[in-house]
Design an enzyme around this catalytic site. Sequence first.
Site, PDB file in Angstrom:
ATOM      1  N   LYS A  22      29.067 -18.516  20.192  1.00 31.66           N
ATOM      2  CA  LYS A  22      29.646 -18.874  21.348  1.00 31.66           C
ATOM      3  C   LYS A  22      28.821 -19.986  22.064  1.00 31.66           C
ATOM      4  CE  LYS A  22      28.802 -17.440  25.855  1.00 31.66           C
ATOM      5  NZ  LYS A  22      28.374 -18.292  26.767  1.00 31.66           N
ATOM      6  N   ASN A  23      27.523 -20.075  22.038  1.00 25.65           N
ATOM      7  CA  ASN A  23      26.824 -21.245  22.669  1.00 25.65           C
ATOM      8  C   ASN A  23      26.750 -22.473  21.737  1.00 25.65           C
ATOM      9  OD1 ASN A  23      27.021 -19.746  25.068  1.00 25.65           O
ATOM     10  ND2 ASN A  23      24.775 -19.257  24.931  1.00 25.65           N
ATOM     11  N   CYS A 118      26.462 -19.156  39.408  1.00 25.73           N
ATOM     12  CA  CYS A 118      26.972 -17.926  38.883  1.00 25.73           C
ATOM     13  C   CYS A 118      26.078 -16.928  39.221  1.00 25.73           C
ATOM     14  CB  CYS A 118      27.346 -18.265  37.410  1.00 25.73           C
ATOM     15  SG  CYS A 118      25.610 -18.149  36.462  1.00 25.73           S
ATOM     16  N   ARG A 123      22.194 -22.874  38.826  1.00 28.65           N
ATOM     17  CA  ARG A 123      22.625 -23.581  37.549  1.00 28.65           C
ATOM     18  C   ARG A 123      22.853 -25.027  37.940  1.00 28.65           C
ATOM     19  NH1 ARG A 123      24.679 -19.612  34.082  1.00 28.65           N
ATOM     20  NH2 ARG A 123      24.261 -21.090  32.398  1.00 28.65           N
ATOM     21  N   ASP A 307      18.897 -14.446  27.472  1.00 26.42           N
ATOM     22  CA  ASP A 307      20.331 -13.823  26.957  1.00 26.42           C
ATOM     23  C   ASP A 307      20.188 -12.591  26.281  1.00 26.42           C
ATOM     24  OD1 ASP A 307      22.107 -16.969  26.112  1.00 26.42           O
ATOM     25  OD2 ASP A 307      21.288 -16.146  28.037  1.00 26.42           O
ATOM     26  N   ARG A 399      34.140 -12.649  27.535  1.00 23.20           N
ATOM     27  CA  ARG A 399      33.542 -14.072  27.414  1.00 23.20           C
ATOM     28  C   ARG A 399      32.640 -14.311  26.265  1.00 23.20           C
ATOM     29  NH1 ARG A 399      30.790 -16.345  31.982  1.00 23.20           N
ATOM     30  NH2 ARG A 399      30.715 -18.186  30.671  1.00 23.20           N
TER      31      ARG A 399
END
Length: 420
Positions: A22-23, A118, A123, A307, A399
Amino acid sequence: MDKFVVETSPNLQGSIRVSGAKNSVLIIMAASLLAEGECVIEDVPNLLDVHVMIDLLRSLGSEVHYDIEKEQLTTKVIDPTITDASYELTNRMRASIVVMGPLLARRKRANVALPGGCPIGARPIDLHLKGFRRLGVNVEIGHGYVEGRVDGDMHGNTIYLDFPSVGATENILMAATLAKGTTIIENAAQEPEITDLASFLTKMGANISGAGTSTIRIKGVEKLKGVRHQVIPDRIEAGTYMVASVITKSKIFVDNVLPTHLRPLISKLEEAGVIITPEGNGLYVDARNGYKGVDITTLPYPGFPTDMQAQFMAMLTVCEGVHRIRETIFENRFMYVNELMRMGAKINIDGSSAMVSGVNHLEGAQVKSTDLRAGAALILAGLVAKGKTEVFEIHHVDRGFVSIEKKLQSIGANIKRVQG
Ligand code: EPZ
């Protein structure tokens, strides 16, 4: 409201395949705005965030086609004059800020809604903006937007990042590809996703050296062309399924991984007594003899990834002894701990540290995801809890994980998605 219903799932077995990262794919899609010509991106995971980035690229004048079955995305800039990214779109995904670098490089202007915070932290984007200013961009913030303008040309410069921010490194790297002269990013992030981005940009014709180290050098070029690129596997998804094997004391095969990207995780799991055996494009994770607790400190790559912090916390809640997890990247990434404690976990939070005292077993409960990785951690906890666990707010999980329930079902986990 959809939920996952998870029941005790001992003895997982079989093979689980990891999707594209994803990243990495989000940033490579943003970088396609730099290309004159079509880009073809392969191994694009079918994630909510990918669809948000597709909508964002279309709103910025790109034609985008996504073949979900083939996991292939083609994108081509049709109208390179649009420079406004709407609040409605950027508010759906804070990573949208990474379109600024490409827009400034190729269109000399970018007006992007400021990303909200978030659950895991404020952030900020101060390092992104420091880099843009050093490249000669006039930056103004007002009415919830950040506007960058380039009068004339961007020029190369040396940029020191106070913190090796992944997003700031990526944004500045992309902006510098078309600047006049050489840019040096010092104290750059070294995550594999940076290296994947640099490899995509280099194929397009960029002149980059040092990606994956703390100093990246970029020599500006005239233009960049469209290319084909295969996205690296998702090291966080891989790590999550490795922990699924460990927490259930199983042996499974995790397919489509790059072991060099998993070094901090492999090292920690081997310290816990888990047997990790690379084979072909994957690796076996064998915890059938159980595992010991370990202490974790999250750090920028190649340190232990933030993560994966929540997933390891879940693992530690049911192993003997007291262990510590220190979160040094985000200021508020223990929100999910309260949910684990509702399942009977014994965790004491003291600032950026959590002390976990192992318990005999967790109890199934109704819990909610506070961020995408925390949701995965609650599912992992549900695999070993006694009784039924219902995980809510699962849009967070979607997500970051492609069909997590289907992939876990394929190795024998008792999990199902229930439409709310
Ligand atoms: C990327 O976020 C990832 N997201 C995150 O993954 C990941 O957790 C994070 O890197 C760290 O590895 C994407 O790649 C889309 P940072 P990013 O800039 O770029 C501070 C997930 O679960 N900071 O490295 O936003 C910031 O406050 C997500 O997939 C500044 O102070 O992370 C934070 O404390 C979650 N000023 C720290 O740096 C800035 O200008 C790390 O942020 C930028 C960041």
